[in-house]
Design a protein around this motif. Sequence first.
Motif, PDB file in Angstrom:
ATOM      1  N   TYR A 197      -9.048   3.023  13.390  1.00 50.55           N
ATOM      2  CA  TYR A 197      -8.896   1.695  14.001  1.00 50.55           C
ATOM      3  C   TYR A 197      -7.948   1.694  15.207  1.00 50.55           C
ATOM      4  CZ  TYR A 197     -11.093  -0.215   9.726  1.00 50.55           C
ATOM      5  OH  TYR A 197     -11.958  -0.517   8.701  1.00 50.55           O
ATOM      6  N   ASN A 228       4.180  -5.475   3.883  1.00 51.43           N
ATOM      7  CA  ASN A 228       2.825  -5.407   4.422  1.00 51.43           C
ATOM      8  C   ASN A 228       1.842  -5.720   3.300  1.00 51.43           C
ATOM      9  OD1 ASN A 228       0.669  -4.718   6.264  1.00 51.43           O
ATOM     10  ND2 ASN A 228       0.423  -2.818   5.102  1.00 51.43           N
ATOM     11  N   GLU A 229       1.081  -6.793   3.509  1.00 49.37           N
ATOM     12  CA  GLU A 229      -0.026  -7.173   2.633  1.00 49.37           C
ATOM     13  C   GLU A 229       0.318  -7.287   1.143  1.00 49.37           C
ATOM     14  OE1 GLU A 229      -3.499  -4.787   3.659  1.00 49.37           O
ATOM     15  OE2 GLU A 229      -3.764  -5.978   5.485  1.00 49.37           O
ATOM     16  N   PRO A 277      -2.257   4.752   9.749  1.00 51.43           N
ATOM     17  CA  PRO A 277      -1.259   5.443   8.930  1.00 51.43           C
ATOM     18  C   PRO A 277      -1.898   6.570   8.133  1.00 51.43           C
ATOM     19  CG  PRO A 277      -1.446   3.082   8.361  1.00 51.43           C
ATOM     20  CD  PRO A 277      -2.595   3.421   9.249  1.00 51.43           C
ATOM     21  N   TRP A 304     -10.468  -7.969   8.010  1.00 49.67           N
ATOM     22  CA  TRP A 304     -10.981  -6.601   7.921  1.00 49.67           C
ATOM     23  C   TRP A 304     -12.446  -6.573   7.473  1.00 49.67           C
ATOM     24  CZ3 TRP A 304      -8.847  -2.932  10.373  1.00 49.67           C
ATOM     25  CH2 TRP A 304      -7.484  -3.007  10.657  1.00 49.67           C
ATOM     26  N   GLN A 340      -2.904   7.190   5.280  1.00 44.06           N
ATOM     27  CA  GLN A 340      -3.906   7.054   4.211  1.00 44.06           C
ATOM     28  C   GLN A 340      -5.310   6.903   4.785  1.00 44.06           C
ATOM     29  OE1 GLN A 340      -3.019   4.386   5.487  1.00 44.06           O
ATOM     30  NE2 GLN A 340      -4.060   2.557   4.793  1.00 44.06           N
ATOM     31  N   GLU A 341      -5.388   6.931   6.122  1.00 44.31           N
ATOM     32  CA  GLU A 341      -6.698   6.810   6.772  1.00 44.31           C
ATOM     33  C   GLU A 341      -6.814   7.847   7.877  1.00 44.31           C
ATOM     34  OE1 GLU A 341      -6.171   2.699   7.642  1.00 44.31           O
ATOM     35  OE2 GLU A 341      -7.519   2.045   6.049  1.00 44.31           O
ATOM     36  N   TRP A 399      -4.824  -4.309  15.172  1.00 46.21           N
ATOM     37  CA  TRP A 399      -4.448  -3.089  14.433  1.00 46.21           C
ATOM     38  C   TRP A 399      -5.286  -1.957  14.974  1.00 46.21           C
ATOM     39  CZ3 TRP A 399      -0.986  -2.380  10.265  1.00 46.21           C
ATOM     40  CH2 TRP A 399      -1.032  -1.105   9.677  1.00 46.21           C
ATOM     41  N   TRP A 459       0.941   4.012   1.763  1.00 43.40           N
ATOM     42  CA  TRP A 459       1.120   4.923   2.901  1.00 43.40           C
ATOM     43  C   TRP A 459       2.560   5.047   3.388  1.00 43.40           C
ATOM     44  CZ3 TRP A 459       2.677   2.322   7.309  1.00 43.40           C
ATOM     45  CH2 TRP A 459       2.265   1.010   7.485  1.00 43.40           C
ATOM     46  N   GLU A 480      -3.301  -8.859  11.769  1.00 47.75           N
ATOM     47  CA  GLU A 480      -4.050  -7.586  11.679  1.00 47.75           C
ATOM     48  C   GLU A 480      -5.532  -7.897  11.805  1.00 47.75           C
ATOM     49  OE1 GLU A 480      -3.714  -5.073   8.257  1.00 47.75           O
ATOM     50  OE2 GLU A 480      -1.535  -4.987   8.343  1.00 47.75           O
ATOM     51  N   TRP A 498       0.838  -1.210   0.000  1.00 52.63           N
ATOM     52  CA  TRP A 498       0.000   0.000   0.000  1.00 52.63           C
ATOM     53  C   TRP A 498       0.863   1.247   0.000  1.00 52.63           C
ATOM     54  CZ3 TRP A 498      -4.174  -1.786  -1.761  1.00 52.63           C
ATOM     55  CH2 TRP A 498      -4.653  -3.027  -1.358  1.00 52.63           C
ATOM     56  N   ASN A 502     -13.561  -3.178   5.816  1.00 51.88           N
ATOM     57  CA  ASN A 502     -12.851  -2.919   4.552  1.00 51.88           C
ATOM     58  C   ASN A 502     -13.345  -3.852   3.444  1.00 51.88           C
ATOM     59  OD1 ASN A 502     -11.390  -1.342   6.294  1.00 51.88           O
ATOM     60  ND2 ASN A 502      -9.389  -2.136   5.742  1.00 51.88           N
TER      61      ASN A 502
END
Length: 440
Positions: free
Chosen positions: A415, A220-221, A407, A291, A409-410, A382, A143, A336, A141, A294
């Motif tokens: 959360y 990450n992811e 982070p 999530w 981007q949110e 998370w 971020w 997460e 991602w 999400n």
Amino acid sequence: MNKLVKFCAAALMVSACGMVEAAPAANNDFVTVKDSHFVRKGRAYYIAGANFWYGGYLGAANSVGDRARLMKELDNMRALGINNLRVLAVSEKTEMKSAVRPATTSAPGQYDEELLAGLDFLMAEVAKRDMTVVIYLNNFWQWSGGMTQYLNWFEGTPALDPNVTKDYDTYMQKTAGFYRNAAAQTEYRNVIAKIVKRVNTVTGKPYSDDAHILSWQLANEPRPGNGKATPEEKAVYVKWIDEVAGYIHSLDKNHLVSSGSEGLAGSAHDAQLYLDAHRTKNIDYLTYHLWPKNWGWFDSNNPSGSWDNAIGKSRDYLNSHIELAKKLGKPIVLEEFGLDRDGPSFSIKASTRLRDRFYREVFDIIATRAGKGDPIAGFNFWAWGGMGRAANADFWWKPGNDFVGDPPQEEQGLYSVFDSDVSSLLLIKEYADRLHAIKR
Ligand code: IFL
């Protein structure tokens, strides 16, 4: 308020009593895998963990960091029984607005040593508290810059900010091009070598000898592309995981290596792909993330109407991945999960009733199945927001503001678990204690 004061007093006592100085690592201090379980110091090792992506940032000695806050956060987490942190190692400088700044890598081969020393400070403090850390070395991602920024450097394509384009499918499909770009892979491996072979500037100890690192994580992811990834894209992804994990093992014989995968939701819902990606001997355990909001299972504007669906799907997701781990004979970590505050609201004043309910459901499955001997090794919620607070009315982070669990981007508060979320903290402590009591 009374409850909070009592809780904090108890927490501080535990942390003060429990402090230990960094000592040379004995061989069995490293986390290893035996019979689908983690072992440390000759005992079963279960993770009651937090995501703390900004731990290295707080450790910086310059104005980016806040070492006093970092030490207090670690004490508070440890007092709750949190024994593992999942942390971002590096970030890439980018024009994208929703990425953290400054970055540890300002351009290929140009690293901010002051900021990297923040990770050294974090690791030194983690060692004093005998916690362990999962360190991720890239990001699917945007971020932290991540793979899309590597493509900008080496392909000349614009770094895509899906917060701006709103087109996640294109973002995912293009970002997966990272695995195929030879120059990007060379720089990524340079960065991996820089971190894995690093000597901690605070303790003088090589990272490869630091038993407080639980695992190196590829990213990450990481995803193979979007939900419609082709067989070729999937094959590239599986090969990438195997080869990069093998490369890390060639640099460091002491530590485990993990992928950072979300599980099926990040594997185009293809169980075979997820298994293939984690079957290699170079990947020591499986990871997954959960999530519900999400992924559209939960509507926080209609909680009562969507709760049963969200919890049903979450239970299935939690349990089915433990079965997949059994198939591979490796441990799995739910690294997460999260849900937003009641309202939904980003305000720290909003209650967390639904989140607590969700956490209890998740914790209960993990603790129950771990207690039965299934290969679930624990969780990282998370994310830890701790003493951080959103500074802006719109809750968006700006350079200089506190870091929290969310982070850039949110919205800050989406959360994060803050140090004032007493009911959530007590719940974490309850289940951390339960996991730590499991014997094998
Ligand atoms: O903040 C997100 C993060 O990028 C992640 N997974 C989901 C989080 C919450 O949306 O890794």
